[in-house]
Design an enzyme around this catalytic site. Structure first.
Site, mmCIF file in Angstrom:
data_model
loop_
_atom_site.group_PDB
_atom_site.id
_atom_site.type_symbol
_atom_site.label_atom_id
_atom_site.label_comp_id
_atom_site.label_asym_id
_atom_site.label_seq_id
_atom_site.Cartn_x
_atom_site.Cartn_y
_atom_site.Cartn_z
ATOM 1 N N ARG A 1 9.776 22.284 44.731
ATOM 2 C CA ARG A 1 10.025 23.328 45.721
ATOM 3 C C ARG A 1 11.179 24.222 45.264
ATOM 4 N NH1 ARG A 1 8.053 21.797 50.788
ATOM 5 N NH2 ARG A 1 8.460 23.979 51.365
ATOM 6 N N HIS B 1 16.054 34.531 86.638
ATOM 7 C CA HIS B 1 15.637 33.756 85.471
ATOM 8 C C HIS B 1 15.409 32.273 85.770
ATOM 9 C CE1 HIS B 1 16.566 37.398 83.348
ATOM 10 N NE2 HIS B 1 17.870 37.245 83.486
ATOM 11 N N PRO C 1 19.452 26.338 71.983
ATOM 12 C CA PRO C 1 19.659 24.897 72.077
ATOM 13 C C PRO C 1 18.994 24.180 70.901
ATOM 14 C CG PRO C 1 18.925 25.805 74.170
ATOM 15 C CD PRO C 1 18.757 26.882 73.149
ATOM 16 N N GLU C 2 19.757 23.339 70.210
ATOM 17 C CA GLU C 2 19.226 22.566 69.095
ATOM 18 C C GLU C 2 19.127 21.098 69.520
ATOM 19 O OE1 GLU C 2 17.945 23.872 66.585
ATOM 20 O OE2 GLU C 2 18.787 25.880 66.475
ATOM 21 N N ARG D 1 15.395 34.568 78.309
ATOM 22 C CA ARG D 1 14.577 35.227 77.289
ATOM 23 C C ARG D 1 13.112 34.811 77.338
ATOM 24 N NH1 ARG D 1 18.663 34.997 72.025
ATOM 25 N NH2 ARG D 1 20.577 35.450 73.178
#
Length: 271
Positions: free
Chosen positions: A152, A91, A2-3, A110
């Site tokens: 950078r 879960h 999930p973002e 997980r």
């Protein structure tokens, strides 16, 4: 995993069920998540009213008078608003039970998510203080990225995926934003001009807005609070489209690994 759009969709989905309601109980079935679940949550939260449900980066913040319950979905976590008497499945590690009989249930196969209690202002906690600005915040603009990138050498894709630079730009959305702004994912961050960073910021905001409105991207583990799938996957222009024609110029979309993550791009449209 999930973002930001998926987390924002989750926050918007659970907010109507939670804000203004009091907690009737907390059930912890598995304490061993990314970090151990904070102890004594039932004692701390029982009878307390949830005043707000907000998001900072990919953390979901449940605001109480005496502190904040922070939940992170990790790699495979999902929050659902369900009846408290719904059968527990494998879960299902954590329940926040409300006085309405509704339950906010965390499922995390997980176990890379987290459930943490924080006293005081959570923005100054060790979890949130090091993070960069929100992609929709006033502090996030082209000049900010340009200044932070000077000198950078790392790839611009890795640069915008660094949560210390800006939060919420995960792999899917970094690929899509770089494509829309015409920047190669492997280009050194320090070699991107100011005007191109201005275009990249606009693309990031556009992509994330579209993803939120579509309910997130359905990839592997993610679904909305209601169980409905997100639909932004249907609008992806480059991600996981290697070998297919570019939507802009018909050239072949290519794939390469940048910073140990799969990157997709059009060598004709991106420079």
């Amino acid at each position: 995993m999930p973002e930001l759009p998926e987390v924002e969709t989750t926050v918007r989905g659970i907010r109507p069920f939670v804000e203004g309601r009091s907690v009737s109980g907390v059930i912890v079935r598995q304490r061993r998540l990314r970090w151990p679940v904070s102890s004594g949550l039932d004692r701390k939260l029982k009878g307390q009213v949830v005043h707000s449900v907000t998001r900072r980066a990919k953390y979901i913040l449940f605001g109480f008078d005496h502190g904040t319950l922070m939940i992170h979905l990790g790699m495979s976590g999902r929050l659902r608003a369900i009846s408290a008497d719904t059968a527990v499945a494998k879960h299902d590690h954590f329940d926040l039970v409300l006085d309405t009989g509704c339950c906010i249930r965390l499922r995390d196969p997980r176990r890379f998510g987290s459930v943490t209690w924080v006293k005081g202002d959570p923005l100054y906690s060790r979890y949130l203080k090091p993070l960069g600005p929100e992609p929709f915040g006033e502090a996030f603009d082209g000049k900010y990225l340009w200044q932070r990138s000077r000198g950078r050498r790392l790839a611009v894709k890795n640069f915008i995926m660094d949560g210390r630079i800006v939060v919420g730009v995960g792999n899917i959305y970094a690929n899509e934003s770089l494509f829309r702004s015409g920047i190669l994912p492997g280009r050194s961050a320090g070699r991107v001009a100011l005007h191109r960073y201005q275009g990249l910021v606009a693309a990031i905001q556009e992509v994330l807005t579209e993803a939120i409105e579509a309910g997130g991207t359905t990839l592997r583990d993610y679904a909305q609070v209601t169980g409905e799938l997100g639909y932004f996957e249907q609008a992806l222009r480059v991600y996981e489209r290697a070998g297919e024609p570019c939507v802009n110029c018909n050239s072949v979309i290519r794939r390469k690994v940048v910073g140990q993550r799969a990157s997709y791009y059009c060598s004709n449209c991106q420079r």
